[in-house]
Structures are given as structure tokens and as C-alpha cells.
Motif scaffolding. Structure first.
Motif, PDB file in Angstrom:
ATOM      1  N   ASP A 186     -12.554  14.942 -21.179  1.00 25.63           N
ATOM      2  CA  ASP A 186     -13.603  13.934 -21.307  1.00 25.63           C
ATOM      3  C   ASP A 186     -13.786  13.493 -22.764  1.00 25.63           C
ATOM      4  OD1 ASP A 186     -14.596  16.334 -22.230  1.00 25.63           O
ATOM      5  OD2 ASP A 186     -16.400  16.332 -20.971  1.00 25.63           O
ATOM      6  N   LEU A 209      -8.028  11.135 -16.017  1.00 24.43           N
ATOM      7  CA  LEU A 209      -8.640  10.297 -14.996  1.00 24.43           C
ATOM      8  C   LEU A 209      -9.923  10.952 -14.502  1.00 24.43           C
ATOM      9  CD1 LEU A 209      -5.428   9.283 -13.003  1.00 24.43           C
ATOM     10  CD2 LEU A 209      -6.567   8.044 -14.865  1.00 24.43           C
ATOM     11  N   CYS A 210     -10.868  10.135 -14.073  1.00 26.25           N
ATOM     12  CA  CYS A 210     -12.207  10.642 -13.755  1.00 26.25           C
ATOM     13  C   CYS A 210     -12.328  11.247 -12.365  1.00 26.25           C
ATOM     14  CB  CYS A 210     -13.230   9.512 -13.890  1.00 26.25           C
ATOM     15  SG  CYS A 210     -13.394   8.873 -15.573  1.00 26.25           S
ATOM     16  N   GLU A 211     -11.445  10.833 -11.442  1.00 24.70           N
ATOM     17  CA  GLU A 211     -11.651  11.172 -10.047  1.00 24.70           C
ATOM     18  C   GLU A 211     -11.758  12.678  -9.774  1.00 24.70           C
ATOM     19  OE1 GLU A 211      -9.625   9.002 -11.218  1.00 24.70           O
ATOM     20  OE2 GLU A 211     -10.049   7.085 -10.251  1.00 24.70           O
ATOM     21  N   MET A 212     -10.922  13.446 -10.441  1.00 21.62           N
ATOM     22  CA  MET A 212     -10.871  14.891 -10.172  1.00 21.62           C
ATOM     23  C   MET A 212     -11.491  15.705 -11.310  1.00 21.62           C
ATOM     24  SD  MET A 212      -9.475  15.302  -7.192  1.00 21.62           S
ATOM     25  CE  MET A 212      -8.869  16.981  -7.187  1.00 21.62           C
ATOM     26  N   ARG A 213     -12.241  15.067 -12.184  1.00 17.35           N
ATOM     27  CA  ARG A 213     -12.740  15.750 -13.380  1.00 17.35           C
ATOM     28  C   ARG A 213     -13.639  16.940 -13.029  1.00 17.35           C
ATOM     29  NH1 ARG A 213     -14.860  11.865 -17.859  1.00 17.35           N
ATOM     30  NH2 ARG A 213     -12.607  11.542 -18.039  1.00 17.35           N
ATOM     31  N   GLU A 254     -13.772  18.741 -10.217  1.00 14.85           N
ATOM     32  CA  GLU A 254     -13.027  19.816  -9.576  1.00 14.85           C
ATOM     33  C   GLU A 254     -12.198  20.611 -10.579  1.00 14.85           C
ATOM     34  OE1 GLU A 254     -13.344  16.808  -8.564  1.00 14.85           O
ATOM     35  OE2 GLU A 254     -13.755  16.701  -6.410  1.00 14.85           O
ATOM     36  N   GLY A 301      -3.952  13.645  -9.506  1.00 14.31           N
ATOM     37  CA  GLY A 301      -4.918  12.650  -9.947  1.00 14.31           C
ATOM     38  C   GLY A 301      -5.725  13.059 -11.171  1.00 14.31           C
ATOM     39  N   ARG A 325      -2.774  10.223 -16.188  1.00 17.42           N
ATOM     40  CA  ARG A 325      -1.591   9.372 -16.136  1.00 17.42           C
ATOM     41  C   ARG A 325      -0.939   9.370 -17.508  1.00 17.42           C
ATOM     42  NH1 ARG A 325      -2.432   2.907 -16.655  1.00 17.42           N
ATOM     43  NH2 ARG A 325      -4.058   2.862 -18.249  1.00 17.42           N
TER      44      ARG A 325
END
Length: 397
Positions: free
Chosen positions: A263, A283-287, A289, A360, A363
Motif C-alpha cells: 500500500d 492491486l487493491c482487490e486482494m490487499r 486477504e 490478483g 501486475r
């Protein structure tokens, strides 16, 4: 990826590694042990996971207590990526390799001023500022190999023609002294807001900033050797603990043991001295977890002791070990370290990155190839003898 539910008092473990990634069984055993430590709430493991001294390297642990042993002795160890104001093709690598021997010597700059500018007080370890240290630490001159996310690269100011410096180092003896104090009476767990917890965090935070300054000074010394200026792209520690508010307002401790924060901008993820390094965009989607973290490198495949049986370091072999597959130079005057840090000691960095992408987490923005990797110009014994000789000459003046 698998999630181990809470069982036998252990916290749930989430592993961000595919079946194609090789993870040693002992690392998995250590991961389960860590999940059962007092106050641990969640554990996330990255594809670079491998065994460590007090627990696996390449994982993140959320707990309601501070576990100093999970941070380890090299508090604040991390990666600093810098851009040099010179085209990679203009570097005279053979000459630069000779000039970088200065990194084996104490910094000749104004260390007191550098500490003051960083807002840091003096310590007993400040003579080590500007030095890389041993083990897997390095200073590497790199060139852009490919840019895969042009928009993100442009926002970061990446120039595909320029040379770059990647520095991996930490807090040297300073961090070790802090851990030694914390473990004086054995392994311990500290309440985050207790007097003991506050004292540890004060020393810990000092070491994190000291390590960041150390990487900056190493990069500046390298830029001077290259006769150019530099610009910081990002610097991230991967051995640290941070206090943060929990869901119910209580104070939690997020430990990163060989894991980079996801982050705080782009993350450099190196392979070995014989492979490409990657710059990735979290990427934010799995941050959540992944406990706001990413892999910090390729991760070791074989321990140091076993590498002495796997890699020959006779005189005829050294020439091969001092070059990388891209034609770059490796400076390491310690044959033992050459073997221990040979490229085959590490996991496949392409596989580690593929896992980060497939799950995810990140990238790829760009890849970098190694031009010159500096680890150490002399062995420890030779360096001690050199320092003794210099002291004798100075005493004779």
C-alpha cells in the motif's frame, strides 16, 4: 492457494502460492508454528516462503501482541530502487566495478549530518552506515529490460534508457542489538501499548529509519562512483512490525518477515544475481486477504550450508560465477559467499511473479536486467587484515 481454518488454537493461514511453486516442508511446518503463537489472528504466506531462524521468511502475521523474533535481527531490511541520471549504455562497468570497492570501506561522508537530516540520533553502530553487509545483501546496477505497463511506468518517471540502482541492505549490527535485548529472557510477546512494547517499538522504528538511510547512502556512494546523480523511486522495508487499529478499536501488530508492503507504491521484487528483477504495481482487490503485503524476492531454495556442496568455487569456477547470463559483472571476493549466493540457490523468480499476478496481488510494470552486482570486494578475513594494515600505517605516521 489454500486457507487453513483455525484449528488446535492456530490462526487461519492463507497461502498465495500455486501448486507449481516449490515450498519446502520445513517452511510449512514453521508457518503452522507461527500461527499458534500467542495472540496471532491471521497469517499470509507468499510464494517466496522459505525456512528462517525464528519462523518462515516470506510471510505476514497479524497479532494482538508484538513478537520481536518474527521481525528478526535485521530490522528494517528492505529494497531501495533509485534511477541514475545516466544512460545505461554509457556506463564503463569494468571501471565502475573497481570504484565500488569503496563500499567495503567506512563512509567518508558527514555521517553526523546525514543522521541529523534524517531526524535520527547517534548510535554505537553509525560507523557501518553506507555498508552493504553480508548474506543476501547487495547493490546492483541495472538496466530496463522491458516495460510492460507503459502508463504506470510513465507516472513513475521510468526512463527505459537510464541505469538504475537496487540496494538490498538493512540495519546491520543495530537491529541485532535490539533483538538481543528483546530476547534477553527468551522469546517473548509484548502488548503493543505496554512500556515494554513502546520501548521495543521506539528502538525498532529507529532501526527501520536507520536502514533506510543506509540504503540511501549506499546508493549515493554508487552514484558518485558512476559520476552522476540519482533519484529515489521507492524504498520499502520487508522486516518490520507496525501497530495499527484493529476492527474493534484495539491495537494490533502487523509483522512482515520477508514481505513488502503493498500500500506504498511500486514494489521492486528481485530474483538472484543471475536473473531479471521485477517492478510490480500492487492491486487493491486482494490487499486485505494478503494482509497488505507482497513477496519480497525469489526466496531461497537451498540453504547456505548445502550450497557449498552444490557449487564448486575452485579457481577455474570463479570466472563463471563472476559473470551473469546477461554478460554483467558480479563483484564478490569471498568464494564462500559466491557459492552461497549462486543463482541456483534461489527459487524461480518468474514463478513467484506469476503467482502474484495469478492471485490478483500485482501486475508487472517493468523488468530489469543486472549489469553489475556488488556484494563484497574481499572476504571478511581479507577485509580485517586490510583494516589492520591501514591502522598500523596510520599509527606509524
Amino acid at each position: 492457494m489454500g486457507t487453513s481454518p483455525k484449528a488446535d488454537g492456530r490462526a487461519p493461514i492463507r497461502v498465495f502460492a500455486s501448486s507449481k511453486s516449490w515450498i519446502e516442508g520445513n517452511a510449512t511446518f514453521q508457518l503452522e508454528h507461527v500461527a499458534g503463537l500467542p495472540g496471532v489472528q491471521a497469517v499470509a504466506a507468499m510464494p517466496d516462503l522459505h525456512p528462517g531462524k525464528f519462523g518462515p521468511v516470506g510471510c505476514v502475521i497479524l497479532a494482538d501482541r508484538i513478537h520481536p523474533q518474527l521481525v528478526g535481527s535485521d530490522i528494517g531490511c528492505g529494497m531501495g530502487l533509485f534511477e541514475l541520471d545516466i544512460a545505461a549504455r554509457k556506463l564503463r562497468l569494468d571501471q565502475l566495478a573497481d570504484r565500488l570497492h569503496v563500499l567495503d570501506q567506512p563512509c567518508d561522508g558527514d555521517v553526523t549530518r546525514a543522521l541529523a537530516d534524517a531526524g535520527l540520533g547517534a548510535t554505537a553502530f553509525d560507523a557501518a552506515l553506507g555498508s552493504i553487509g553480508g548474506g543476501n545483501h547487495f547493490c546492483e546496477i541495472q538496466a530496463v529490460d522491458k516495460i510492460l505497463a507503459p502508463d504506470t511506468a510513465a507516472q513513475a518517471g521510468l526512463d527505459r534508457d537510464h541505469a538504475y540502482i537496487l540496494v538490498h541492505s538493512g540495519s546491520r549490527g543495530f537491529g541485532f542489538s535490539i533483538l538481543e535485548t528483546a530476547l534477553r529472557n527468551g522469546q517473548t510477546a509484548l502488548h503493543p501499548t505496554s512500556d515494554e512494547g513502546n520501548a521495543y517499538m521506539s528502538a525498532h522504528d529507529h532501526a527501520v529509519q536507520w536502514a533506510k538511510l543506509n540504503r540511501r547512502i549506499i546508493a549515493e556512494r554508487t552514484a558518485v562512483a558512476a559520476r552522476t546523480d540519482l533519484r529515489l523511486l521507492n524504498d520499502l522495508a520487508h522486516n518490520m512490525v507496525e501497530r495499527q487499529a484493529g476492527a474493534t478499536g484495539d491495537v494490533m501488530a502487523l509483522h512482515r518477515k520477508g514481505a513488502a508492503a503493498s500500500d506504498r507504491g511500486l514494489v521492486p521484487v528481485p530474483g538472484s544475481r543471475g536473473t531479471l528483477s521485477y517492478l510490480v504495481e500492487p492491486l487493491c482487490e486482494m490487499r486485505a486477504e494478503a494482509l497488505a503485503s507482497l513477496a519480497h524476492g525469489a526466496g531461497r531454495k537451498y540453504d547456505r550450508a548445502s550450497m557449498h556442496g552444490r557449487v564448486r568455487v575452485k579457481r577455474s569456477d570463479v570466472a563463471r560465477l563472476e559473470r551473469n547470463p546477461y554478460g554483467g559483472i558480479v563483484v564478490c571476493g569471498d568464494r564462500g559467499l559466491l557459492a552461497e549466493e549462486a543463482p541456483e540457490a534461489y527459487k524461480n523468480i518468474d514463478r513467484v511473479i506469476a503467482d502474484l499476478v495469478e492471485f490478483g496481488l500485482a501486475r508487472v510494470v517493468a523488468t530489469f536486467r543486472p549489469l553489475l552486482t556488488f556484494k563484497r570486494a574481499q572476504s571478511d578475513a581479507a577485509l580485517r587484515e586490510s583494516n589492520r594494515s591501514k591502522s598500523w600505517k596510520e599509527d606509524r605516521r
